[in-house]
Design a protein around this motif. Structure first.
Motif, PDB file in Angstrom:
ATOM      1  N   LEU A 225       0.729  -1.219   0.104  1.00 38.50           N
ATOM      2  CA  LEU A 225       0.024   0.128   0.022  1.00 38.50           C
ATOM      3  C   LEU A 225       0.833   1.277   0.117  1.00 38.50           C
ATOM      4  O   LEU A 225       0.663   2.253  -0.749  1.00 38.50           O
TER       5      LEU A 225
ATOM      6  N   THR B 286      -6.631  -5.706  -2.035  1.00 36.98           N
ATOM      7  CA  THR B 286      -7.679  -4.955  -2.544  1.00 36.98           C
ATOM      8  C   THR B 286      -8.864  -5.081  -1.623  1.00 36.98           C
ATOM      9  O   THR B 286      -9.764  -3.845  -1.490  1.00 36.98           O
TER      10      THR B 286
ATOM     11  N   GLU C 230      -8.105  -2.292   1.142  1.00 36.37           N
ATOM     12  CA  GLU C 230      -8.467  -0.915   0.384  1.00 36.37           C
ATOM     13  C   GLU C 230      -9.851  -0.669   0.442  1.00 36.37           C
ATOM     14  O   GLU C 230      -9.948   0.602   0.811  1.00 36.37           O
TER      15      GLU C 230
ATOM     16  N   LYS D  12     -11.345  -1.516   4.495  1.00 39.05           N
ATOM     17  CA  LYS D  12     -10.691  -0.959   5.777  1.00 39.05           C
ATOM     18  C   LYS D  12     -10.421  -1.892   6.815  1.00 39.05           C
ATOM     19  O   LYS D  12      -9.876  -1.669   7.859  1.00 39.05           O
TER      20      LYS D  12
ATOM     21  N   ASN E  53      -3.287  -3.691  -8.323  1.00 36.43           N
ATOM     22  CA  ASN E  53      -2.591  -3.895  -6.986  1.00 36.43           C
ATOM     23  C   ASN E  53      -1.508  -4.897  -6.908  1.00 36.43           C
ATOM     24  O   ASN E  53      -0.530  -4.825  -6.306  1.00 36.43           O
TER      25      ASN E  53
END
Ligand code: CP
Length: 324
Positions: free
Chosen positions: A36, A155, A158, A161, A299
Protein backbone atom coordinates in the motif's frame (compact mmCIF):
# COMPACT_ATOMS: atom_id res chain seq x y z
CA UNK A 1 11.09 -8.13 14.40
CA UNK A 2 14.78 -7.53 13.91
CA UNK A 3 15.70 -8.51 10.33
CA UNK A 4 19.40 -8.66 11.10
CA UNK A 5 18.78 -11.34 13.73
CA UNK A 6 17.44 -13.77 11.14
CA UNK A 7 19.65 -15.74 8.72
CA UNK A 8 17.57 -14.53 5.74
CA UNK A 9 18.30 -10.94 6.83
CA UNK A 10 14.84 -9.79 5.79
CA UNK A 11 11.81 -8.49 7.63
CA UNK A 12 9.64 -11.41 6.49
CA UNK A 13 12.04 -14.00 7.93
CA UNK A 14 11.60 -15.93 4.67
CA UNK A 15 14.08 -17.13 2.08
CA UNK A 16 11.31 -17.63 -0.52
CA UNK A 17 7.58 -16.97 -0.92
CA UNK A 18 6.17 -20.36 -1.84
CA UNK A 19 2.61 -20.25 -0.50
CA UNK A 20 0.27 -18.62 1.98
CA UNK A 21 -0.41 -21.81 3.97
CA UNK A 22 2.60 -21.24 6.18
CA UNK A 23 2.41 -17.43 6.34
CA UNK A 24 1.78 -15.84 9.71
CA UNK A 25 -0.60 -12.92 10.22
CA UNK A 26 2.29 -10.53 10.87
CA UNK A 27 4.02 -11.46 7.60
CA UNK A 28 0.80 -10.81 5.65
CA UNK A 29 0.39 -7.47 7.43
CA UNK A 30 3.96 -6.41 6.52
CA UNK A 31 3.47 -7.42 2.88
CA UNK A 32 0.16 -5.56 2.50
CA UNK A 33 1.31 -2.41 4.38
CA UNK A 34 4.45 -2.22 2.28
CA UNK A 35 2.48 -2.74 -0.95
CA UNK A 36 0.00 0.00 0.00
CA UNK A 37 2.87 2.37 0.83
CA UNK A 38 4.54 1.64 -2.53
CA UNK A 39 1.26 2.27 -4.34
CA UNK A 40 0.86 5.58 -2.52
CA UNK A 41 4.40 6.63 -3.46
CA UNK A 42 3.72 5.76 -7.10
CA UNK A 43 0.42 7.71 -7.08
CA UNK A 44 2.16 10.72 -5.46
CA UNK A 45 4.98 10.45 -8.05
CA UNK A 46 7.48 9.90 -5.24
CA UNK A 47 10.55 7.74 -5.96
CA UNK A 48 10.40 3.97 -5.47
CA UNK A 49 13.53 2.72 -3.62
CA UNK A 50 15.83 1.01 -6.17
CA UNK A 51 16.07 -2.24 -4.17
CA UNK A 52 16.82 -4.25 -7.32
CA UNK A 53 19.38 -1.84 -8.84
CA UNK A 54 22.16 -3.95 -10.35
CA UNK A 55 20.14 -7.11 -9.63
CA UNK A 56 18.59 -9.65 -12.00
CA UNK A 57 15.35 -11.55 -11.63
CA UNK A 58 14.83 -14.64 -13.77
CA UNK A 59 11.18 -15.38 -14.50
CA UNK A 60 10.52 -18.95 -15.60
CA UNK A 61 6.98 -19.07 -16.98
CA UNK A 62 6.19 -22.63 -18.06
CA UNK A 63 2.46 -21.94 -18.19
CA UNK A 64 0.48 -19.14 -19.89
CA UNK A 65 0.08 -15.84 -18.04
CA UNK A 66 -0.92 -12.25 -18.78
CA UNK A 67 -1.38 -10.53 -15.40
CA UNK A 68 1.21 -12.27 -13.23
CA UNK A 69 3.99 -12.21 -15.79
CA UNK A 70 3.48 -8.57 -16.84
CA UNK A 71 3.11 -7.34 -13.28
CA UNK A 72 6.26 -9.12 -12.09
CA UNK A 73 8.16 -7.71 -15.05
CA UNK A 74 6.91 -4.18 -14.37
CA UNK A 75 7.61 -4.61 -10.65
CA UNK A 76 11.25 -5.60 -11.33
CA UNK A 77 11.67 -2.59 -13.63
CA UNK A 78 10.11 -0.17 -11.13
CA UNK A 79 12.54 -1.43 -8.46
CA UNK A 80 15.43 -0.67 -10.84
CA UNK A 81 16.25 -4.32 -11.68
CA UNK A 82 16.59 -6.39 -14.83
CA UNK A 83 13.93 -9.01 -15.59
CA UNK A 84 14.82 -11.99 -17.78
CA UNK A 85 11.78 -13.97 -18.94
CA UNK A 86 12.09 -17.58 -20.10
CA UNK A 87 9.07 -19.50 -21.34
CA UNK A 88 8.79 -23.23 -22.00
CA UNK A 89 8.55 -22.64 -25.73
CA UNK A 90 12.05 -21.85 -26.98
CA UNK A 91 13.83 -23.10 -23.84
CA UNK A 92 15.90 -26.31 -23.69
CA UNK A 93 13.00 -27.99 -21.85
CA UNK A 94 11.81 -28.70 -25.40
CA UNK A 95 15.01 -30.73 -25.90
CA UNK A 96 14.32 -32.84 -22.81
CA UNK A 97 16.09 -30.89 -20.04
CA UNK A 98 14.49 -31.37 -16.62
CA UNK A 99 13.18 -28.40 -14.64
CA UNK A 100 15.76 -29.08 -11.94
CA UNK A 101 18.62 -28.97 -14.46
CA UNK A 102 17.19 -25.80 -16.02
CA UNK A 103 16.98 -24.18 -12.59
CA UNK A 104 20.51 -25.25 -11.58
CA UNK A 105 21.87 -23.83 -14.85
CA UNK A 106 20.07 -20.56 -14.22
CA UNK A 107 21.42 -20.41 -10.68
CA UNK A 108 24.96 -20.91 -12.05
CA UNK A 109 24.54 -17.56 -13.87
CA UNK A 110 24.11 -15.87 -10.47
CA UNK A 111 20.77 -14.05 -10.63
CA UNK A 112 19.28 -12.65 -7.41
CA UNK A 113 15.75 -14.08 -7.49
CA UNK A 114 13.74 -16.69 -9.39
CA UNK A 115 10.02 -16.29 -10.15
CA UNK A 116 8.45 -19.58 -11.21
CA UNK A 117 5.12 -20.48 -12.77
CA UNK A 118 4.71 -24.16 -13.49
CA UNK A 119 1.79 -26.50 -14.27
CA UNK A 120 2.95 -29.13 -11.71
CA UNK A 121 1.96 -28.63 -8.09
CA UNK A 122 4.94 -28.53 -5.73
CA UNK A 123 7.68 -27.55 -8.23
CA UNK A 124 8.74 -24.32 -6.46
CA UNK A 125 8.92 -26.22 -3.16
CA UNK A 126 11.16 -28.85 -4.79
CA UNK A 127 13.49 -26.23 -6.30
CA UNK A 128 13.62 -24.31 -3.03
CA UNK A 129 15.13 -27.35 -1.30
CA UNK A 130 17.92 -27.57 -3.89
CA UNK A 131 18.75 -23.96 -4.78
CA UNK A 132 20.09 -21.24 -2.52
CA UNK A 133 18.37 -18.66 -4.76
CA UNK A 134 15.18 -17.10 -3.28
CA UNK A 135 12.07 -18.22 -5.19
CA UNK A 136 8.65 -16.63 -5.61
CA UNK A 137 5.89 -19.02 -6.58
CA UNK A 138 3.88 -17.40 -9.40
CA UNK A 139 1.42 -20.33 -9.45
CA UNK A 140 2.12 -24.07 -9.27
CA UNK A 141 -0.57 -26.25 -10.83
CA UNK A 142 -3.69 -26.40 -8.67
CA UNK A 143 -1.64 -25.89 -5.49
CA UNK A 144 -0.84 -22.24 -4.56
CA UNK A 145 -0.66 -18.72 -6.02
CA UNK A 146 0.49 -16.66 -3.06
CA UNK A 147 0.98 -13.28 -4.73
CA UNK A 148 -2.55 -13.45 -6.19
CA UNK A 149 -4.00 -14.11 -2.73
CA UNK A 150 -2.01 -11.26 -1.18
CA UNK A 151 -3.13 -8.79 -3.86
CA UNK A 152 -6.71 -9.96 -3.29
CA UNK A 153 -6.39 -9.21 0.44
CA UNK A 154 -4.78 -5.85 -0.35
CA UNK A 155 -7.79 -4.99 -2.57
CA UNK A 156 -10.28 -6.06 0.10
CA UNK A 157 -8.44 -4.03 2.76
CA UNK A 158 -8.30 -0.95 0.51
CA UNK A 159 -12.08 -1.06 0.00
CA UNK A 160 -13.25 -2.29 3.41
CA UNK A 161 -10.49 -0.95 5.73
CA UNK A 162 -10.30 -4.34 7.42
CA UNK A 163 -10.03 -8.03 6.60
CA UNK A 164 -10.83 -9.44 10.04
CA UNK A 165 -14.48 -10.53 10.17
CA UNK A 166 -15.10 -9.86 6.46
CA UNK A 167 -17.33 -12.47 4.82
CA UNK A 168 -15.86 -13.80 1.59
CA UNK A 169 -17.59 -16.25 -0.75
CA UNK A 170 -15.46 -18.09 -3.34
CA UNK A 171 -17.52 -19.53 -6.21
CA UNK A 172 -16.72 -22.14 -8.82
CA UNK A 173 -13.93 -24.59 -9.54
CA UNK A 174 -12.43 -24.72 -6.06
CA UNK A 175 -10.92 -28.19 -6.66
CA UNK A 176 -8.52 -27.06 -9.38
CA UNK A 177 -7.91 -23.51 -8.16
CA UNK A 178 -4.57 -22.49 -6.69
CA UNK A 179 -6.08 -19.03 -6.15
CA UNK A 180 -8.88 -20.44 -3.97
CA UNK A 181 -6.40 -22.42 -1.84
CA UNK A 182 -4.02 -19.48 -1.31
CA UNK A 183 -6.91 -17.09 -0.66
CA UNK A 184 -8.51 -19.39 1.91
CA UNK A 185 -5.24 -19.72 3.89
CA UNK A 186 -4.44 -16.00 3.77
CA UNK A 187 -7.99 -14.82 4.54
CA UNK A 188 -8.24 -17.19 7.50
CA UNK A 189 -4.86 -16.05 8.84
CA UNK A 190 -6.31 -12.51 8.86
CA UNK A 191 -9.56 -13.57 10.55
CA UNK A 192 -11.98 -13.44 7.59
CA UNK A 193 -14.94 -15.82 7.35
CA UNK A 194 -14.67 -17.85 4.15
CA UNK A 195 -17.45 -19.76 2.35
CA UNK A 196 -17.25 -21.71 -0.88
CA UNK A 197 -19.94 -22.58 -3.43
CA UNK A 198 -19.73 -24.86 -6.42
CA UNK A 199 -20.99 -28.07 -7.97
CA UNK A 200 -19.88 -31.19 -6.02
CA UNK A 201 -17.60 -32.24 -8.91
CA UNK A 202 -15.63 -28.97 -8.61
CA UNK A 203 -15.11 -29.08 -4.84
CA UNK A 204 -12.12 -30.78 -3.20
CA UNK A 205 -13.05 -33.82 -1.08
CA UNK A 206 -13.79 -32.85 2.54
CA UNK A 207 -13.48 -29.13 1.72
CA UNK A 208 -15.13 -28.25 5.07
CA UNK A 209 -11.93 -29.46 6.76
CA UNK A 210 -10.35 -26.26 5.44
CA UNK A 211 -12.57 -24.37 7.89
CA UNK A 212 -14.91 -22.98 5.23
CA UNK A 213 -18.71 -23.00 5.06
CA UNK A 214 -20.00 -24.98 2.10
CA UNK A 215 -22.91 -23.98 -0.18
CA UNK A 216 -24.22 -25.70 -3.29
CA UNK A 217 -26.80 -23.04 -4.30
CA UNK A 218 -25.50 -19.65 -5.39
CA UNK A 219 -28.73 -17.80 -4.50
CA UNK A 220 -28.36 -18.85 -0.85
CA UNK A 221 -24.58 -18.47 -0.74
CA UNK A 222 -24.42 -14.79 -1.81
CA UNK A 223 -26.68 -13.57 1.00
CA UNK A 224 -24.86 -11.15 3.38
CA UNK A 225 -21.43 -11.66 1.81
CA UNK A 226 -19.04 -8.68 1.75
CA UNK A 227 -17.01 -10.12 -1.11
CA UNK A 228 -17.93 -12.60 -3.84
CA UNK A 229 -14.93 -14.00 -5.70
CA UNK A 230 -15.75 -15.78 -8.96
CA UNK A 231 -13.37 -18.36 -10.42
CA UNK A 232 -12.80 -19.62 -13.93
CA UNK A 233 -13.29 -23.32 -14.63
CA UNK A 234 -9.72 -24.60 -15.01
CA UNK A 235 -10.45 -26.67 -18.14
CA UNK A 236 -6.71 -27.28 -18.64
CA UNK A 237 -6.54 -29.28 -15.39
CA UNK A 238 -9.28 -31.79 -16.32
CA UNK A 239 -8.66 -35.07 -18.10
CA UNK A 240 -10.36 -34.85 -21.50
CA UNK A 241 -14.13 -34.82 -21.52
CA UNK A 242 -14.58 -34.34 -17.76
CA UNK A 243 -15.09 -30.58 -17.55
CA UNK A 244 -18.67 -29.31 -17.16
CA UNK A 245 -20.60 -27.71 -19.99
CA UNK A 246 -20.26 -23.91 -20.03
CA UNK A 247 -24.01 -23.35 -20.49
CA UNK A 248 -25.03 -25.56 -17.53
CA UNK A 249 -22.35 -24.02 -15.36
CA UNK A 250 -23.39 -20.44 -16.20
CA UNK A 251 -27.02 -21.28 -15.40
CA UNK A 252 -26.34 -22.54 -11.88
CA UNK A 253 -23.04 -20.92 -10.82
CA UNK A 254 -22.63 -17.85 -13.03
CA UNK A 255 -22.79 -14.34 -11.54
CA UNK A 256 -25.24 -12.22 -13.50
CA UNK A 257 -27.41 -9.16 -12.84
CA UNK A 258 -30.17 -11.28 -11.24
CA UNK A 259 -27.73 -12.81 -8.72
CA UNK A 260 -25.99 -9.46 -8.14
CA UNK A 261 -29.32 -8.02 -7.04
CA UNK A 262 -29.50 -10.71 -4.30
CA UNK A 263 -26.12 -9.59 -2.90
CA UNK A 264 -25.51 -6.79 -0.38
CA UNK A 265 -25.71 -3.42 -2.13
CA UNK A 266 -22.01 -2.73 -1.42
CA UNK A 267 -20.69 -6.22 -2.27
CA UNK A 268 -17.28 -6.41 -3.98
CA UNK A 269 -17.15 -8.69 -7.02
CA UNK A 270 -13.67 -10.10 -7.55
CA UNK A 271 -12.06 -12.42 -10.10
CA UNK A 272 -8.37 -13.32 -10.46
CA UNK A 273 -8.64 -13.40 -14.28
CA UNK A 274 -8.72 -14.41 -17.00
CA UNK A 275 -12.52 -13.95 -17.07
CA UNK A 276 -14.64 -16.13 -19.33
CA UNK A 277 -17.41 -13.63 -19.99
CA UNK A 278 -20.83 -15.22 -20.11
CA UNK A 279 -19.66 -18.29 -18.16
CA UNK A 280 -18.68 -17.48 -14.55
CA UNK A 281 -19.41 -13.76 -14.91
CA UNK A 282 -21.75 -11.82 -17.19
CA UNK A 283 -20.33 -8.81 -18.99
CA UNK A 284 -22.87 -6.60 -17.19
CA UNK A 285 -21.47 -7.62 -13.77
CA UNK A 286 -17.81 -7.77 -14.83
CA UNK A 287 -18.03 -4.13 -15.96
CA UNK A 288 -20.34 -2.95 -13.15
CA UNK A 289 -19.49 -0.51 -10.37
CA UNK A 290 -19.37 -3.47 -7.93
CA UNK A 291 -16.51 -5.13 -9.83
CA UNK A 292 -12.98 -4.49 -8.52
CA UNK A 293 -11.29 -6.81 -11.01
CA UNK A 294 -9.08 -4.13 -12.57
CA UNK A 295 -8.20 -2.81 -9.09
CA UNK A 296 -6.91 -6.31 -8.30
CA UNK A 297 -4.76 -6.17 -11.44
CA UNK A 298 -3.39 -2.71 -10.59
CA UNK A 299 -2.61 -3.78 -7.02
CA UNK A 300 -0.74 -6.83 -8.34
CA UNK A 301 2.17 -4.67 -9.48
CA UNK A 302 2.60 -3.04 -6.05
CA UNK A 303 2.14 -6.27 -4.13
CA UNK A 304 4.86 -7.92 -6.26
CA UNK A 305 7.11 -4.88 -5.78
CA UNK A 306 6.65 -5.35 -2.01
CA UNK A 307 7.37 -9.10 -2.16
CA UNK A 308 10.66 -8.71 -4.06
CA UNK A 309 11.72 -5.60 -2.09
CA UNK A 310 11.19 -7.40 1.22
CA UNK A 311 12.67 -10.77 0.21
CA UNK A 312 15.83 -9.02 -0.96
CA UNK A 313 16.26 -7.24 2.37
CA UNK A 314 14.39 -3.96 1.81
CA UNK A 315 12.90 -2.20 4.84
CA UNK A 316 9.20 -2.79 5.53
CA UNK A 317 6.94 0.26 5.16
CA UNK A 318 4.17 1.05 7.59
CA UNK A 319 0.75 2.22 6.41
CA UNK A 320 -1.43 4.99 7.87
CA UNK A 321 -4.15 2.48 8.80
CA UNK A 322 -3.35 -0.69 10.69
CA UNK A 323 -3.76 -3.70 8.36
CA UNK A 324 -5.88 -6.19 10.22
N1 CP B 1 -4.50 -14.25 -12.06
C1 CP B 1 -3.57 -14.79 -12.85
O1 CP B 1 -2.70 -15.57 -12.38
O2 CP B 1 -3.62 -14.40 -14.15
P1 CP B 1 -2.59 -14.83 -15.28
O3 CP B 1 -2.73 -16.32 -15.47
O4 CP B 1 -2.93 -14.04 -16.49
O5 CP B 1 -1.21 -14.52 -14.76
Amino acid sequence: MNPAAHPTGNALHLKSLLGTESLKTEQIQILISTALAFKDRWDQQEPIPPTLAGKSVVMLFFEASTRTRSSFELAVQRLGGNPLVLTKSGSSTEKGETLLDTAKNIEAMDPDLLVLRHPSAGTPFLLDKTLSLPIVNAGDGFHEHPTQALLDLMTIFERRKRIQGIRVLIVGDIAHSRVARSDIYALQAMGAEVSVCGPPTLLPPKVEKMGVTLFHHLEQAVENQDVVMMLRIQHERFSSGQSPSKGEYARFYGMNQRILEMCSSDVLIMHPGPVNRGVELSTEVADSSRSVILNQVANGVFLRIAVMHLLLGGEPFSWKESVR
